[in-house]
Design a protein around this motif. Structure first.
Motif, PDB file in Angstrom:
ATOM      1  N   ASN A  22       0.924  -1.038   0.249  1.00  0.00           N
ATOM      2  CA  ASN A  22      -0.047   0.088  -0.052  1.00  0.00           C
ATOM      3  C   ASN A  22       0.798   1.250   0.017  1.00  0.00           C
ATOM      4  O   ASN A  22       0.295   2.254  -0.448  1.00  0.00           O
ATOM      5  CB  ASN A  22      -0.944   0.031   1.344  1.00  0.00           C
ATOM      6  CG  ASN A  22      -2.221  -0.896   1.078  1.00  0.00           C
ATOM      7  OD1 ASN A  22      -2.468  -1.387  -0.007  1.00  0.00           O
ATOM      8  ND2 ASN A  22      -2.805  -1.211   2.317  1.00  0.00           N
ATOM      9  N   GLY A  24       3.588   1.590  -1.823  1.00  0.00           N
ATOM     10  CA  GLY A  24       4.174   1.639  -3.020  1.00  0.00           C
ATOM     11  C   GLY A  24       5.431   0.525  -3.332  1.00  0.00           C
ATOM     12  O   GLY A  24       5.975   0.625  -4.405  1.00  0.00           O
ATOM     13  N   LEU A 150       1.614  11.786  -9.001  1.00  0.00           N
ATOM     14  CA  LEU A 150       1.797  10.323  -9.477  1.00  0.00           C
ATOM     15  C   LEU A 150       1.340   9.344  -8.417  1.00  0.00           C
ATOM     16  O   LEU A 150       1.527   9.629  -7.217  1.00  0.00           O
ATOM     17  CB  LEU A 150       3.281   9.970  -9.655  1.00  0.00           C
ATOM     18  CG  LEU A 150       3.971  11.063 -10.734  1.00  0.00           C
ATOM     19  CD1 LEU A 150       5.643  10.572 -11.057  1.00  0.00           C
ATOM     20  CD2 LEU A 150       3.260  11.266 -12.048  1.00  0.00           C
ATOM     21  N   THR A 151       1.065   8.008  -8.876  1.00  0.00           N
ATOM     22  CA  THR A 151       0.873   6.845  -8.098  1.00  0.00           C
ATOM     23  C   THR A 151       2.137   6.361  -7.633  1.00  0.00           C
ATOM     24  O   THR A 151       3.041   6.658  -8.241  1.00  0.00           O
ATOM     25  CB  THR A 151      -0.053   5.784  -8.950  1.00  0.00           C
ATOM     26  OG1 THR A 151       0.910   5.477  -9.822  1.00  0.00           O
ATOM     27  CG2 THR A 151      -1.154   6.364  -9.551  1.00  0.00           C
ATOM     28  N   ARG A 152       2.044   5.660  -6.496  1.00  0.00           N
ATOM     29  CA  ARG A 152       3.270   5.075  -6.050  1.00  0.00           C
ATOM     30  C   ARG A 152       4.079   4.331  -6.921  1.00  0.00           C
ATOM     31  O   ARG A 152       5.243   4.219  -7.095  1.00  0.00           O
ATOM     32  CB  ARG A 152       2.845   4.343  -4.572  1.00  0.00           C
ATOM     33  CG  ARG A 152       2.413   5.015  -3.596  1.00  0.00           C
ATOM     34  CD  ARG A 152       2.164   4.235  -2.307  1.00  0.00           C
ATOM     35  NE  ARG A 152       1.764   4.958  -1.110  1.00  0.00           N
ATOM     36  CZ  ARG A 152       0.594   5.173  -0.857  1.00  0.00           C
ATOM     37  NH1 ARG A 152      -0.479   4.868  -1.678  1.00  0.00           N
ATOM     38  NH2 ARG A 152       0.361   5.887   0.137  1.00  0.00           N
ATOM     39  N   LYS A 153       3.170   3.488  -7.746  1.00  0.00           N
ATOM     40  CA  LYS A 153       3.791   2.538  -8.828  1.00  0.00           C
ATOM     41  C   LYS A 153       4.572   3.515 -10.021  1.00  0.00           C
ATOM     42  O   LYS A 153       5.506   3.066 -10.401  1.00  0.00           O
ATOM     43  CB  LYS A 153       2.665   1.837  -9.460  1.00  0.00           C
ATOM     44  CG  LYS A 153       3.564   0.585 -10.254  1.00  0.00           C
ATOM     45  CD  LYS A 153       4.352  -0.473  -9.213  1.00  0.00           C
ATOM     46  CE  LYS A 153       2.981  -1.109  -8.502  1.00  0.00           C
ATOM     47  NZ  LYS A 153       3.972  -1.929  -7.638  1.00  0.00           N
ATOM     48  N   GLU A 154       3.785   4.491 -10.400  1.00  0.00           N
ATOM     49  CA  GLU A 154       4.319   5.603 -11.414  1.00  0.00           C
ATOM     50  C   GLU A 154       5.851   6.004 -10.827  1.00  0.00           C
ATOM     51  O   GLU A 154       6.701   6.168 -11.666  1.00  0.00           O
ATOM     52  CB  GLU A 154       3.196   6.587 -11.546  1.00  0.00           C
ATOM     53  CG  GLU A 154       2.232   5.986 -12.488  1.00  0.00           C
ATOM     54  CD  GLU A 154       1.031   6.974 -12.716  1.00  0.00           C
ATOM     55  OE1 GLU A 154       0.106   6.891 -13.459  1.00  0.00           O
ATOM     56  OE2 GLU A 154       1.252   7.964 -11.848  1.00  0.00           O
ATOM     57  N   GLN A 196       0.525   6.033 -19.102  1.00  0.00           N
ATOM     58  CA  GLN A 196      -0.057   6.959 -18.205  1.00  0.00           C
ATOM     59  C   GLN A 196       0.990   8.034 -17.453  1.00  0.00           C
ATOM     60  O   GLN A 196       0.740   9.099 -17.628  1.00  0.00           O
ATOM     61  CB  GLN A 196      -0.705   6.235 -16.747  1.00  0.00           C
ATOM     62  CG  GLN A 196      -1.657   5.196 -17.084  1.00  0.00           C
ATOM     63  CD  GLN A 196      -1.998   4.349 -16.079  1.00  0.00           C
ATOM     64  OE1 GLN A 196      -1.051   4.004 -15.133  1.00  0.00           O
ATOM     65  NE2 GLN A 196      -3.239   3.667 -16.192  1.00  0.00           N
ATOM     66  N   LYS A 200       1.072  12.218 -17.870  1.00  0.00           N
ATOM     67  CA  LYS A 200       1.052  13.127 -16.654  1.00  0.00           C
ATOM     68  C   LYS A 200       2.561  14.138 -16.815  1.00  0.00           C
ATOM     69  O   LYS A 200       2.677  15.284 -16.468  1.00  0.00           O
ATOM     70  CB  LYS A 200       1.513  12.308 -15.292  1.00  0.00           C
ATOM     71  CG  LYS A 200      -0.053  11.483 -14.828  1.00  0.00           C
ATOM     72  CD  LYS A 200       0.157  10.772 -13.652  1.00  0.00           C
ATOM     73  CE  LYS A 200      -1.273  10.145 -13.529  1.00  0.00           C
ATOM     74  NZ  LYS A 200      -1.285   9.617 -11.886  1.00  0.00           N
TER      75      LYS A 200
END
Length: 224
Positions: A22, A24, A150-154, A196, A200
């Motif tokens: 959760n 990342g 950004l998301t953690r994965k990005e 994605q 961004k």
């Protein structure tokens, strides 16, 4: 960044793995030392979390053997043994950190992130790529001074590309370092995420596709 959790208590292992994911990290979980041995043989980890006393043996002795074999992966021990002598033994055996049960999950997550950063000795705290700024300590990205969401994965993918600026990072390595064993290697998860991320980051494109290899963060905008 990828982490291995070695814990024989199923509920605790599930909770630790979920908390780290959760936040990342790519995380694999196993229940004993033989399974840890196999995981460490096939995968490069940035940190390993060991329950100290496992049915298959004392993790301190196992980590001592890792160190003798030249393995430098950072290690955090989880244990109910809280005497000074126990903590000293853990550090003497090659541990980098030591957390006593019961513990606060946010503290565990923070300590694992700290150890993962230690795995990249030469990692700069801030990567400046033209007008793109990647702050690894704050986990923030700005372009032309504007903070991007950004998301953690990005962020994990962009951070890995930034540590290898102008080098092609193989698709398989991106999956290995930024996803975990739940990821399907033949799926298009990398392609979707990079698409994605490019949207961004905006123009000019800084993430190049290297045909037949993977992706590259270019020091000059050259996308494609």
């Amino acid at each position: 960044m990828r982490t291995l959790v070695v814990e024989d208590e199923g509920d605790l292992r599930f909770a630790v793995v979920a908390a780290l994911r959760n936040d990342g990290l790519a995380v694999d979980g196993v229940s004993d030392l033989p399974a840890a041995d196999e995981a460490l043989f096939v995968t490069r980890y940035d940190c390993v979390v060991f329950d100290r006393m496992l049915p298959s043996g004392d993790a301190v002795a196992y980590v001592q053997r890792l160190r003798q074999a030249g393995r430098t992966v950072p290690v955090l021990f989880l244990t109910a043994r809280d005497t000074v002598a126990d903590r000293v033994a853990g550090f003497a055996g090659g541990g980098d950190d030591y957390l006593v049960k019961p513990f606060a999950m946010p503290e565990l997550v923070a300590r694992v992130h700290s150890l993962c950063r230690r795995a990249e000795v030469v990692r700069a705290p801030v990567h400046q790529v033209a007008d793109l700024e990647i702050d690894t300590a704050r986990r923030q990205v700005r372009r032309r001074g504007v903070l991007l969401v950004l998301t953690r994965k990005e962020f994990a993918v962009l951070e890995l590309l930034a540590t290898r600026l102008d080098q092609a990072v193989p698709r398989g390595e991106l999956i290995e370092r930024c996803w975990d064993e739940m990821a399907e290697p033949n799926s298009n998860v990398v392609e979707v995420l990079v698409s994605q991320l490019r949207r961004k980051l905006g123009d000019p494109l800084v993430i190049r596709t290297v045909r037949g290899v993977g992706y590259q963060l270019a020091s000059t905008g050259s996308g494609g």
